[in-house]
Write an enzyme that holds these catalytic residues in place. Structure first.
Site, PDB file in Angstrom:
ATOM      1  N   LYS A  13     -26.274 -24.583  23.751  1.00  0.00           N
ATOM      2  CA  LYS A  13     -25.789 -24.289  25.112  1.00  0.00           C
ATOM      3  C   LYS A  13     -26.717 -24.872  26.174  1.00  0.00           C
ATOM      4  O   LYS A  13     -26.277 -25.483  27.134  1.00  0.00           O
ATOM      5  CB  LYS A  13     -25.664 -22.768  25.339  1.00  0.00           C
ATOM      6  CG  LYS A  13     -24.688 -22.062  24.421  1.00  0.00           C
ATOM      7  CD  LYS A  13     -24.499 -20.605  24.802  1.00  0.00           C
ATOM      8  CE  LYS A  13     -25.742 -19.742  24.705  1.00  0.00           C
ATOM      9  NZ  LYS A  13     -26.273 -19.585  23.341  1.00  0.00           N
ATOM     10  N   ARG A  88     -23.052 -11.740  27.984  1.00  0.00           N
ATOM     11  CA  ARG A  88     -23.301 -11.541  26.556  1.00  0.00           C
ATOM     12  C   ARG A  88     -22.692 -10.239  26.056  1.00  0.00           C
ATOM     13  O   ARG A  88     -22.809  -9.946  24.862  1.00  0.00           O
ATOM     14  CB  ARG A  88     -24.809 -11.485  26.324  1.00  0.00           C
ATOM     15  CG  ARG A  88     -25.394 -12.776  25.735  1.00  0.00           C
ATOM     16  CD  ARG A  88     -26.857 -12.539  25.678  1.00  0.00           C
ATOM     17  NE  ARG A  88     -27.626 -13.255  24.735  1.00  0.00           N
ATOM     18  CZ  ARG A  88     -28.340 -14.347  25.004  1.00  0.00           C
ATOM     19  NH1 ARG A  88     -28.265 -14.921  26.171  1.00  0.00           N
ATOM     20  NH2 ARG A  88     -29.137 -14.858  24.093  1.00  0.00           N
ATOM     21  N   ARG A 127     -36.970 -25.221  16.214  1.00  0.00           N
ATOM     22  CA  ARG A 127     -36.954 -25.492  17.654  1.00  0.00           C
ATOM     23  C   ARG A 127     -38.345 -25.332  18.260  1.00  0.00           C
ATOM     24  O   ARG A 127     -39.094 -24.427  17.910  1.00  0.00           O
ATOM     25  CB  ARG A 127     -35.990 -24.513  18.347  1.00  0.00           C
ATOM     26  CG  ARG A 127     -36.046 -24.622  19.864  1.00  0.00           C
ATOM     27  CD  ARG A 127     -34.834 -24.045  20.499  1.00  0.00           C
ATOM     28  NE  ARG A 127     -34.848 -22.577  20.496  1.00  0.00           N
ATOM     29  CZ  ARG A 127     -33.874 -21.855  21.046  1.00  0.00           C
ATOM     30  NH1 ARG A 127     -32.830 -22.431  21.610  1.00  0.00           N
ATOM     31  NH2 ARG A 127     -33.943 -20.535  21.014  1.00  0.00           N
ATOM     32  N   ARG A 160     -40.924 -20.591  20.651  1.00  0.00           N
ATOM     33  CA  ARG A 160     -40.609 -19.337  21.342  1.00  0.00           C
ATOM     34  C   ARG A 160     -40.959 -18.155  20.454  1.00  0.00           C
ATOM     35  O   ARG A 160     -40.696 -18.204  19.255  1.00  0.00           O
ATOM     36  CB  ARG A 160     -39.103 -19.295  21.661  1.00  0.00           C
ATOM     37  CG  ARG A 160     -38.781 -19.857  23.028  1.00  0.00           C
ATOM     38  CD  ARG A 160     -37.311 -19.961  23.258  1.00  0.00           C
ATOM     39  NE  ARG A 160     -36.544 -18.749  22.996  1.00  0.00           N
ATOM     40  CZ  ARG A 160     -35.268 -18.593  23.322  1.00  0.00           C
ATOM     41  NH1 ARG A 160     -34.623 -19.579  23.941  1.00  0.00           N
ATOM     42  NH2 ARG A 160     -34.623 -17.482  23.053  1.00  0.00           N
ATOM     43  N   ARG A 171     -31.102 -11.539  16.257  1.00  0.00           N
ATOM     44  CA  ARG A 171     -30.353 -12.113  17.389  1.00  0.00           C
ATOM     45  C   ARG A 171     -28.947 -12.523  16.950  1.00  0.00           C
ATOM     46  O   ARG A 171     -27.989 -12.377  17.696  1.00  0.00           O
ATOM     47  CB  ARG A 171     -31.108 -13.325  17.955  1.00  0.00           C
ATOM     48  CG  ARG A 171     -32.312 -12.888  18.800  1.00  0.00           C
ATOM     49  CD  ARG A 171     -33.343 -13.974  18.923  1.00  0.00           C
ATOM     50  NE  ARG A 171     -32.895 -15.114  19.682  1.00  0.00           N
ATOM     51  CZ  ARG A 171     -33.404 -16.348  19.539  1.00  0.00           C
ATOM     52  NH1 ARG A 171     -34.349 -16.585  18.652  1.00  0.00           N
ATOM     53  NH2 ARG A 171     -32.963 -17.316  20.274  1.00  0.00           N
TER      54      ARG A 171
HETATM   55  P1  AMP Z   1     -31.748 -16.876  25.244  1.00  0.00           P
HETATM   56  O1  AMP Z   1     -32.790 -17.788  25.777  1.00  0.00           O
HETATM   57  O2  AMP Z   1     -30.422 -17.041  25.938  1.00  0.00           O
HETATM   58  O3  AMP Z   1     -31.624 -16.926  23.745  1.00  0.00           O
HETATM   59  O4  AMP Z   1     -32.227 -15.393  25.593  1.00  0.00           O
HETATM   60  C1  AMP Z   1     -33.444 -14.870  25.092  1.00  0.00           C
HETATM   61  C2  AMP Z   1     -33.436 -13.352  25.177  1.00  0.00           C
HETATM   62  O5  AMP Z   1     -33.286 -12.937  26.534  1.00  0.00           O
HETATM   63  C3  AMP Z   1     -32.276 -12.671  24.445  1.00  0.00           C
HETATM   64  O6  AMP Z   1     -32.542 -12.496  23.071  1.00  0.00           O
HETATM   65  C4  AMP Z   1     -32.185 -11.347  25.199  1.00  0.00           C
HETATM   66  O7  AMP Z   1     -33.228 -10.474  24.825  1.00  0.00           O
HETATM   67  C5  AMP Z   1     -32.460 -11.776  26.633  1.00  0.00           C
HETATM   68  N1  AMP Z   1     -31.208 -12.156  27.341  1.00  0.00           N
HETATM   69  C6  AMP Z   1     -30.876 -13.390  27.818  1.00  0.00           C
HETATM   70  N2  AMP Z   1     -29.673 -13.359  28.415  1.00  0.00           N
HETATM   71  C7  AMP Z   1     -29.238 -12.081  28.332  1.00  0.00           C
HETATM   72  C8  AMP Z   1     -28.047 -11.416  28.736  1.00  0.00           C
HETATM   73  N3  AMP Z   1     -27.052 -12.049  29.374  1.00  0.00           N
HETATM   74  N4  AMP Z   1     -27.944 -10.080  28.475  1.00  0.00           N
HETATM   75  C9  AMP Z   1     -28.927  -9.415  27.850  1.00  0.00           C
HETATM   76  N5  AMP Z   1     -30.052  -9.983  27.411  1.00  0.00           N
HETATM   77  C10 AMP Z   1     -30.217 -11.310  27.646  1.00  0.00           C
END
Ligand code: AMP
Length: 217
Positions: A13, A88, A127, A160, A171
């Protein structure tokens, strides 16, 4: 253009959002990036979000919805935006619908990028990301330089903290349970398009553009 990129962690994404951002001059809004920055700066939000993120759990809806409300009201979102990692959950999608209605805006499309789970695990564990500009690398398909200094911005390239095996599997479970229902939600609104994410970056990008064209956008 107002667009949501949907899909499990690691489907690409962020990579695709950056390409769309460049071509269409609309901002990528990544709630993950915004939260990571808040954690780094130790803001109130960052302190609240940190433990959820470390476990691979979702941060509570209210915090995210407030963050998005503020972001969408910014001037650079006037001509459109790409939502990456938001919504989400169903309550987040409902809040977004309400927010767009208030602002008198409509979503143009929701594109789901799909990749098999096994491939996702491979991608996430290999990654690496630039801590400063967020550029993505992959130890196998797009290796970072050996000094781990980002050629784009000079930042440090790291893994990360949530890209470890246990957190990755949580996740993915969280995605299945809490985010996958959004497919039906947007499909019922007639907005959902699905593209295959198991191809090279350029091919996936073309598939996304094609899916949006089919919508007449
Ligand atoms: P990402 O970089 O999109 O994988 O997000 C990393 C982490 O941030 C996720 O595992 C969640 O803990 C938190 N996070 C990111 N976006 C959201 C969202 N829309 N709702 C809730 N938690 C989020």
């Amino acid at each position: 253009m107002r667009l949501i990129l949907l899909g499990a962690p690691g489907v690409g994404k962020g990579t695709q959002a950056k390409l769309i951002q460049k071509q269409f001059h609309i901002p990528q809004i990544s709630t993950g990036d915004m939260l990571r920055e808040a954690v780094r700066k130790e803001t109130v939000l960052g302190r609240k979000a940190k433990s959820y993120m470390e476990k691979g759990e979702l941060v509570p809806d209210e915090l995210i919805i407030d963050l998005i409300r503020e972001r969408l009201a910014s001037k650079d979102c006037q001509n459109g935006f790409i939502l990456d990692g938001f919504p989400r959950t169903i309550p987040q999608a409902e809040a977004l619908d309400r927010l767009l209605k208030e602002l008198n805006l409509e979503l143009d499309g929701v594109v789901e990028i799909k990749v098999e789970q096994e491939k996702i695990i491979q991608r996430l564990s290999n990654r690496r990301v630039c801590q400063r500009c967020g550029a993505d690398y992959n130890l196998i398909t797009n290796p970072p330089p050996s000094d781990l200094i980002c050629p784009i911005c000079g930042g440090k390239i790291v893994q990360r903290p949530d890209d470890n095996e246990a957190t990755i599997s949580n996740r993915l479970e969280v995605y299945e349970r809490q985010t996958k229902p959004l497919r039906d939600y947007y499909s019922q609104q007639g907005k959902l398009k699905t593209v295959n994410g198991d191809a090279n970056v350029e091919a996936v990008y073309q598939a996304i553009l094609e899916a949006l064209r089919e919508d007449g956008k």
